[in-house]
Design a protein around this motif. Structure first.
Motif, short mmCIF file in Angstrom:
data_model
loop_
_atom_site.label_atom_id
_atom_site.label_comp_id
_atom_site.label_asym_id
_atom_site.label_seq_id
_atom_site.Cartn_x
_atom_site.Cartn_y
_atom_site.Cartn_z
N GLY A 295 0.82 -1.20 0.00
CA GLY A 295 0.00 0.00 0.00
C GLY A 295 0.85 1.25 0.00
N TRP A 296 0.28 2.31 -0.51
CA TRP A 296 0.87 3.64 -0.40
C TRP A 296 -0.08 4.50 0.43
CZ3 TRP A 296 5.64 5.32 -1.74
CH2 TRP A 296 6.38 4.56 -2.65
N PHE A 297 0.51 5.22 1.36
CA PHE A 297 -0.23 6.13 2.22
C PHE A 297 0.47 7.49 2.20
CE2 PHE A 297 -3.13 3.26 4.53
CZ PHE A 297 -2.61 2.04 4.13
N ARG A 298 -0.21 8.49 2.67
CA ARG A 298 0.43 9.80 2.78
C ARG A 298 -0.09 10.52 4.01
NH1 ARG A 298 -2.38 12.83 -2.46
NH2 ARG A 298 -4.52 12.92 -1.62
N GLN A 299 0.75 11.41 4.51
CA GLN A 299 0.37 12.17 5.70
C GLN A 299 0.85 13.60 5.55
OE1 GLN A 299 1.70 10.50 9.42
NE2 GLN A 299 0.11 11.59 10.54
#
Length: 123
Positions: A35-39
């Motif tokens: 998965g790719w996530f961002r914050q």
């Protein structure tokens, strides 16, 4: 155990493109959904997209649908996030993550994370 290292972040103008890479170590990479996530500052870490262990299934959050493509090369133990038509609101630290569970947009399902790479989109 898989270990993950992201790269490819940087400063880009709105409308530009970036390709993020995530290099994995360990023998089980090809069994993991990635998965790719961002914050962004002051915000929770959010799901961007995922790719199944063989690459046949991808899912994206609505806000990036059509602007992002996730791919992987299991021979190189790598997963990629290609982004185009970038917007200032895409600015964030981007993380790749691995899970042995089924395809899930929930960050709690992912047990291995990289350190993140900063993406900044200027207007």
């Amino acid at each position: 155990q898989v270990q993950l290292v992201e790269s490819g972040g940087g400063l880009v103008q709105a409308g530009g493109s970036l390709r993020l890479s995530c290099a994995a170590s360990g023998r089980t990479f090809s069994t993991k959904t990635m998965g790719w996530f961002r914050q962004a500052p002051g915000r929770e870490r959010e799901f961007v997209g995922l790719i199944s262990h063989r690459g046949g299934i991808t899912r994206y959050v609505d806000s990036v649908e059509g602007r992002c493509t996730i791919s992987r090369d299991n021979t190189k133990n790598a997963v990629y996030l290609s982004m185009h038509s970038l917007k200032p609101e895409d600015s964030a630290v981007y993380y790749c993550a691995a899970t042995g569970s089924a395809w899930s947009p929930n960050r709690e399902a992912y047990d291995t994370w990289g350190q993140g790479t900063q993406v900044t989109v200027s207007s």
